[in-house]
Design a protein around this motif. Structure first.
Motif, short mmCIF file in Angstrom:
data_model
loop_
_atom_site.label_atom_id
_atom_site.label_comp_id
_atom_site.label_asym_id
_atom_site.label_seq_id
_atom_site.Cartn_x
_atom_site.Cartn_y
_atom_site.Cartn_z
N GLN A 3 -5.63 11.99 16.12
CA GLN A 3 -5.03 11.09 15.15
C GLN A 3 -5.34 11.57 13.73
OE1 GLN A 3 -5.87 6.94 15.80
NE2 GLN A 3 -4.12 6.34 14.55
N PHE A 5 -3.61 10.02 10.94
CA PHE A 5 -3.35 8.95 9.97
C PHE A 5 -3.51 7.61 10.66
CE2 PHE A 5 -1.40 6.02 7.18
CZ PHE A 5 -1.47 6.57 5.91
N PHE A 16 0.57 -7.39 5.00
CA PHE A 16 0.65 -7.68 3.55
C PHE A 16 1.81 -8.64 3.30
CE2 PHE A 16 -0.98 -3.12 2.69
CZ PHE A 16 -2.28 -3.56 2.48
N CYS A 22 7.43 -2.67 -2.18
CA CYS A 22 6.55 -2.83 -3.34
C CYS A 22 5.37 -1.86 -3.25
CB CYS A 22 6.03 -4.27 -3.39
SG CYS A 22 4.78 -4.52 -4.67
N GLY A 25 1.36 -2.30 -1.88
CA GLY A 25 0.86 -1.99 -0.54
C GLY A 25 0.30 -0.57 -0.46
N ILE A 26 1.02 0.38 -1.08
CA ILE A 26 0.54 1.77 -1.08
C ILE A 26 -0.76 1.86 -1.86
CG2 ILE A 26 1.10 4.16 -1.65
CD1 ILE A 26 4.05 3.50 -1.54
N ARG A 29 -3.72 0.57 -0.06
CA ARG A 29 -4.19 1.51 0.98
C ARG A 29 -4.93 2.69 0.37
NH1 ARG A 29 0.06 4.43 2.66
NH2 ARG A 29 -1.00 6.22 1.79
N ARG B 15 4.56 0.44 13.93
CA ARG B 15 4.18 -0.91 14.32
C ARG B 15 5.30 -1.84 13.84
NH1 ARG B 15 -1.84 -3.09 13.31
NH2 ARG B 15 -1.60 -5.10 14.33
N ARG B 18 5.39 -5.07 11.75
CA ARG B 18 4.94 -5.04 10.35
C ARG B 18 5.97 -4.38 9.41
NH1 ARG B 18 -1.03 -5.10 10.34
NH2 ARG B 18 -1.45 -6.89 11.67
N LYS B 20 9.11 -3.63 7.10
CA LYS B 20 10.02 -4.44 6.29
C LYS B 20 11.31 -3.69 5.97
CE LYS B 20 6.09 -6.94 4.32
NZ LYS B 20 5.10 -6.84 3.24
N ALA B 63 3.91 8.23 6.72
CA ALA B 63 2.81 7.26 6.75
C ALA B 63 2.19 7.09 5.37
CB ALA B 63 1.76 7.71 7.77
N GLU B 64 2.08 8.20 4.63
CA GLU B 64 1.50 8.14 3.28
C GLU B 64 2.32 7.21 2.39
OE1 GLU B 64 -1.20 9.27 1.99
OE2 GLU B 64 -1.90 10.86 3.34
N MET B 65 3.65 7.24 2.55
CA MET B 65 4.52 6.46 1.66
C MET B 65 4.75 5.03 2.15
SD MET B 65 5.20 8.04 -1.07
CE MET B 65 6.48 7.02 -1.78
N CYS B 66 4.32 4.69 3.34
CA CYS B 66 4.61 3.35 3.88
C CYS B 66 3.76 2.30 3.19
CB CYS B 66 4.37 3.31 5.39
SG CYS B 66 4.60 1.63 6.04
N PRO B 67 4.37 1.30 2.52
CA PRO B 67 3.59 0.28 1.82
C PRO B 67 2.95 -0.74 2.76
CG PRO B 67 5.88 0.35 1.01
CD PRO B 67 5.82 1.12 2.29
N ASP B 68 3.28 -0.70 4.04
CA ASP B 68 2.79 -1.73 4.96
C ASP B 68 1.94 -1.18 6.10
OD1 ASP B 68 3.95 -4.43 4.01
OD2 ASP B 68 5.58 -3.01 3.75
N VAL B 69 1.50 0.06 5.96
CA VAL B 69 0.64 0.72 6.96
C VAL B 69 1.20 0.52 8.38
CG1 VAL B 69 -1.78 1.36 7.36
CG2 VAL B 69 -1.23 -0.13 5.45
N GLU B 72 1.36 5.30 12.32
CA GLU B 72 0.18 6.09 12.66
C GLU B 72 0.65 7.45 13.14
OE1 GLU B 72 -3.45 3.24 13.57
OE2 GLU B 72 -2.19 3.50 15.35
#
Ligand SMILES: Cc1ncc(C[n+]2csc(CCOP(=O)(O)OP(=O)(O)O)c2C)c(N)n1
Ligand code: SF4
Lengths: 253, 75
Positions: A3, A5, A16, A22, A25-26, A29, B15, B18, B20, B63-69, B72
């Motif tokens: 894994q 990430f 969130f 928006c 959220g980024i 994190r 996921r 989650r 949007k 994944a880096e750009m996803c605002p809602d995690v 994976e």
């Protein structure tokens, strides 16, 4: 395969509430990843602000004190002075930090408080429905500048990262963006440096993140994301405006 | 000639509850492997999905750009 990430440990596993696309959220994190990296979850205390980031106490798995609107830097000052061994940070919007809380941030920086401040500049008051903020750009539409911000009447966009860099007590000040992965990597680096400024007891560490507010900008997430490069960065240049080197690091790279 | 199946170099999971549907992952994927699909989740958002999993190399830019995690990544 291994894994590469996953959700940072510092973030509680709940959704969130932010609007689709928006950048809050980024940025949440990014901050959580850096806190994980420095292993600060058990040591961190947050002075949270008022605005769309108000629910930090739900999202971050750490102790949080909710500050009155704008006062997070003053609350952080008190916490850090009482508990100097804890890591203390604030996370504030531009209405919070650059309007009602301007005195608090300027004097916290000027006093060289050993706290870290994460500042989210989306050029608008998000939570209350899109009023002009001190950071609103000239000509930008908001509910209180329906014909665009007129500098003769409403002043000019305030540049907090540059302003705080002029104060002797600021150890680190940078402006970053998270609109693409390249900028996001620089944002992570700046976040780490602002954390180090406190850990090395050098002074106040400050990062300004340019952010979208698709809802109040009345744009799709994609268009709002593009606006960062097209309109915000030309007015709010990215970069490091102040960096006090730790004695051992001075002169390196 | 026998056709050898090429092992995908990466794996991503979404996921979906989650998601949007903001599409920032779509913009981030350098191979353009992600779309916002017509499927809805319980919140009523169209969810992102990987259209060509075999070509994913696990770079994790989505994944880096996803605002809602939501995403994976394994590599
Ligand atoms: C003393 C006081 N005045 C006004 C408000 C109303 N209020 C809530 S959030 C907010 C502005 C938030 O904007 P910003 O700090 O830019 O954060 P964003 O929501 O954009 O992330 C205001 C004025 C308040 N909660 N308390
Ligand atoms: S109102 Fe704006 S700042 Fe607040 S969550 Fe929505 S998009 Fe983000």
């Amino acid at each position: 395969m291994k894994q590469v990430f996953k959700r940072p440990d510092c973030l509680v596993d709940i959704p969130f509430h932010f609007c689709p696309g928006c950048h809050h959220g980024i940025i949440h994190r990014v901050v959580a990843e850096v806190l994980d990296e420095f292993n600060l979850r058990e040591k961190a205390i947050i002075a949270a602000s008022v605005g769309c980031s108000v629910f930090m106490y739900d999202y971050f798995d750490m102790d949080v004190i909710e500050a009155p609107h704008g006062r997070a830097a003053a609350v952080a000052t008190g916490v850090k002075r009482a508990r100097p061994d804890n890591f203390v940070f604030t996370y504030q919007g531009d209405g919070d930090l650059a309007a009602i809380g301007t005195a608090e941030i300027i004097h916290a920086a000027n006093r060289s408080e050993k706290v870290t401040v994460f500042f989210v500049n989306n050029t608008i008051y998000g939570m209350t429905g899109g009023q002009m903020a001190p950071t609103t750009m000239i000509g930008q539409l908001s509910t209180t500048t329906p014909r665009g911000r007129d500098p003769q009447e409403a002043g000019h966009p305030i540049h907090m990262a540059e302003l705080l860099a002029t104060l002797a007590g600021t150890a680190y000040s940078a402006r970053v963006a998270v609109n693409n992965v390249k900028n996001l990597m620089k944002a992570k680096k700046a976040t780490k440096q602002a954390v180090r400024a406190q850990l090395d007891k050098k002074g106040l560490g400050f990062v300004e993140y340019l952010s979208t507010c698709p809802t109040n900008w009345k744009m799709t997430p994609e268009k709002a994301n593009r606006r960062i490069a097209e309109e915000l960065i030309p007015i709010f240049p990215l970069g490091v405006f102040k960096e006090e080197q730790a004695p051992a690091e001075a002169g390196v790279g | 000639m026998p056709v050898t199946a090429i092992e995908p170099k990466g794996k991503v999971t979404f996921r979906e509850d989650r998601c949007k549907g903001c599409g920032l992952c779509v913009m981030a994927c350098p191979r353009k492997l992600i779309i916002v699909s017509s499927r809805l989740n319980n919140e009523g958002y169209h969810v992102a999905e990987l259209v060509d999993p075999d070509r994913c190399n696990g770079c994790a830019l989505c994944a880096e750009m996803c605002p809602d995690v939501v995403i994976e990544v394994w590599r």
